[in-house]
Write an enzyme that holds these catalytic residues in place. Structure first.
Site, mmCIF file in Angstrom:
data_model
loop_
_atom_site.group_PDB
_atom_site.id
_atom_site.type_symbol
_atom_site.label_atom_id
_atom_site.label_comp_id
_atom_site.label_asym_id
_atom_site.label_seq_id
_atom_site.Cartn_x
_atom_site.Cartn_y
_atom_site.Cartn_z
ATOM 1 N N ASP A 30 45.385 40.742 40.030
ATOM 2 C CA ASP A 30 45.074 39.506 39.314
ATOM 3 C C ASP A 30 45.335 38.320 40.239
ATOM 4 O O ASP A 30 46.338 38.281 40.953
ATOM 5 C CB ASP A 30 45.942 39.393 38.048
ATOM 6 C CG ASP A 30 45.404 38.343 37.085
ATOM 7 O OD1 ASP A 30 44.951 38.725 36.001
ATOM 8 O OD2 ASP A 30 45.439 37.144 37.431
ATOM 9 N N ILE A 31 44.426 37.358 40.203
ATOM 10 C CA ILE A 31 44.516 36.208 41.104
ATOM 11 C C ILE A 31 45.673 35.281 40.720
ATOM 12 O O ILE A 31 46.174 34.531 41.555
ATOM 13 C CB ILE A 31 43.148 35.465 41.121
ATOM 14 C CG1 ILE A 31 42.960 34.697 42.410
ATOM 15 C CG2 ILE A 31 42.959 34.576 39.914
ATOM 16 C CD1 ILE A 31 41.522 34.261 42.656
ATOM 17 N N ASN A 86 43.369 41.582 26.112
ATOM 18 C CA ASN A 86 43.035 40.448 25.265
ATOM 19 C C ASN A 86 41.606 40.625 24.775
ATOM 20 O O ASN A 86 40.711 40.954 25.564
ATOM 21 C CB ASN A 86 43.156 39.137 26.053
ATOM 22 C CG ASN A 86 44.591 38.827 26.436
ATOM 23 O OD1 ASN A 86 45.512 39.109 25.678
ATOM 24 N ND2 ASN A 86 44.791 38.266 27.606
ATOM 25 N N GLU A 94 39.809 35.293 28.447
ATOM 26 C CA GLU A 94 39.154 34.234 29.226
ATOM 27 C C GLU A 94 37.966 34.768 30.011
ATOM 28 O O GLU A 94 36.978 34.063 30.219
ATOM 29 C CB GLU A 94 40.157 33.577 30.185
ATOM 30 C CG GLU A 94 41.203 32.753 29.448
ATOM 31 C CD GLU A 94 42.245 32.154 30.375
ATOM 32 O OE1 GLU A 94 42.185 32.408 31.599
ATOM 33 O OE2 GLU A 94 43.125 31.444 29.864
ATOM 34 N N VAL A 95 38.079 35.991 30.478
ATOM 35 C CA VAL A 95 36.968 36.612 31.206
ATOM 36 C C VAL A 95 36.358 37.680 30.296
ATOM 37 O O VAL A 95 37.036 38.645 29.912
ATOM 38 C CB VAL A 95 37.444 37.247 32.531
ATOM 39 C CG1 VAL A 95 36.286 37.957 33.220
ATOM 40 C CG2 VAL A 95 38.028 36.178 33.454
ATOM 41 N N HIS A 99 38.900 44.230 30.376
ATOM 42 C CA HIS A 99 39.860 44.576 31.430
ATOM 43 C C HIS A 99 41.214 44.873 30.811
ATOM 44 O O HIS A 99 41.602 44.274 29.815
ATOM 45 C CB HIS A 99 39.992 43.442 32.454
ATOM 46 C CG HIS A 99 40.212 42.091 31.852
ATOM 47 N ND1 HIS A 99 39.184 41.345 31.317
ATOM 48 C CD2 HIS A 99 41.327 41.344 31.679
ATOM 49 C CE1 HIS A 99 39.660 40.207 30.854
ATOM 50 N NE2 HIS A 99 40.961 40.186 31.044
ATOM 51 N N HIS A 101 45.085 44.589 31.619
ATOM 52 C CA HIS A 101 46.131 44.059 32.488
ATOM 53 C C HIS A 101 47.231 45.112 32.617
ATOM 54 O O HIS A 101 47.658 45.693 31.608
ATOM 55 C CB HIS A 101 46.791 42.817 31.880
ATOM 56 C CG HIS A 101 45.906 41.618 31.725
ATOM 57 N ND1 HIS A 101 45.963 40.541 32.575
ATOM 58 C CD2 HIS A 101 44.962 41.324 30.809
ATOM 59 C CE1 HIS A 101 45.091 39.628 32.189
ATOM 60 N NE2 HIS A 101 44.474 40.076 31.106
HETATM 61 P P1 AMP Z 1 42.114 37.387 30.126
HETATM 62 O O1 AMP Z 1 42.773 36.158 29.590
HETATM 63 O O2 AMP Z 1 42.677 38.644 29.544
HETATM 64 O O3 AMP Z 1 40.604 37.306 30.017
HETATM 65 O O4 AMP Z 1 42.515 37.450 31.655
HETATM 66 C C1 AMP Z 1 41.646 37.189 32.718
HETATM 67 C C2 AMP Z 1 42.442 37.390 33.963
HETATM 68 O O5 AMP Z 1 41.553 37.421 35.050
HETATM 69 C C3 AMP Z 1 43.457 36.271 34.231
HETATM 70 O O6 AMP Z 1 44.774 36.831 34.332
HETATM 71 C C4 AMP Z 1 42.977 35.695 35.562
HETATM 72 O O7 AMP Z 1 44.050 35.308 36.417
HETATM 73 C C5 AMP Z 1 42.187 36.841 36.151
HETATM 74 N N1 AMP Z 1 41.146 36.456 37.090
HETATM 75 C C6 AMP Z 1 40.176 35.526 36.913
HETATM 76 N N2 AMP Z 1 39.389 35.454 37.997
HETATM 77 C C7 AMP Z 1 39.854 36.370 38.879
HETATM 78 C C8 AMP Z 1 39.465 36.785 40.190
HETATM 79 N N3 AMP Z 1 38.411 36.237 40.828
HETATM 80 N N4 AMP Z 1 40.179 37.754 40.805
HETATM 81 C C9 AMP Z 1 41.244 38.317 40.182
HETATM 82 N N5 AMP Z 1 41.652 37.981 38.936
HETATM 83 C C10 AMP Z 1 40.990 37.015 38.299
#
Ligand code: AMP
Ligand code: ZN
Length: 112
Positions: A30-31, A86, A94-95, A99, A101
């Site tokens: 995770d970034i 999530n 958010e994405v 996925h 975590h």
């Molecule tokens: P969520 O809130 O569960 O959708 O989490 C999305 C996660 O993706 C967050 O923890 C971000 O830090 C992570 N994230 C977003 N963009 C990237 C990226 N380019 N590389 C790695 N992790 C990312």
């Protein structure tokens, strides 16, 4: 072309710190880690959320979950780890590419 950031990572269009890859699944750091170790396990196929999964995804979801302890151990999380999925805006997603975590290590991590 997909606008999905995780599809772009799968396609190699955006770099990632790869933890694991096979024909169906990718895992990368995770970034914005919220623990010493924090990586994400994603399917290579685009599925927006857990709520979009169907019985056809049973095997894929099982593979993703079974990878969590194996990869966590490889990343040094011998004392255990947390998993988090999530789902939807109300679930803090958010994405919108499903996925898992996996995180832990260092100080105790927040109860999320
Ligand atoms: P969520 O809130 O569960 O959708 O989490 C999305 C996660 O993706 C967050 O923890 C971000 O830090 C992570 N994230 C977003 N963009 C990237 C990226 N380019 N590389 C790695 N992790 C990312
Ligand atoms: Zn995607």
């Amino acid at each position: 072309m997909s606008e999905c950031i995780f599809c772009k990572i799968v396609a190699g269009e955006i770099p990632s710190g790869k933890v694991y890859e096979d024909d169906e699944v990718l895992a990368f750091h995770d970034i914005h880690p919220f623990a010493r170790v924090h990586f994400l396990i994603i399917p290579k196929v685009h599925i927006a959320t857990l709520a979009d999964c169907t019985p056809a995804h049973e095997g894929l979801l099982g593979r993703m979950l079974l990878l969590a302890p194996r990869l966590a151990k490889e990343q040094g999380l011998d004392a255990g780890f947390k998993t988090l999925i999530n789902t939807g805006r109300g679930g803090g997603q958010e994405v919108f590419h499903i996925h898992v975590h996996v995180f832990g290590g260092g100080d105790p991590v927040p109860r999320t």
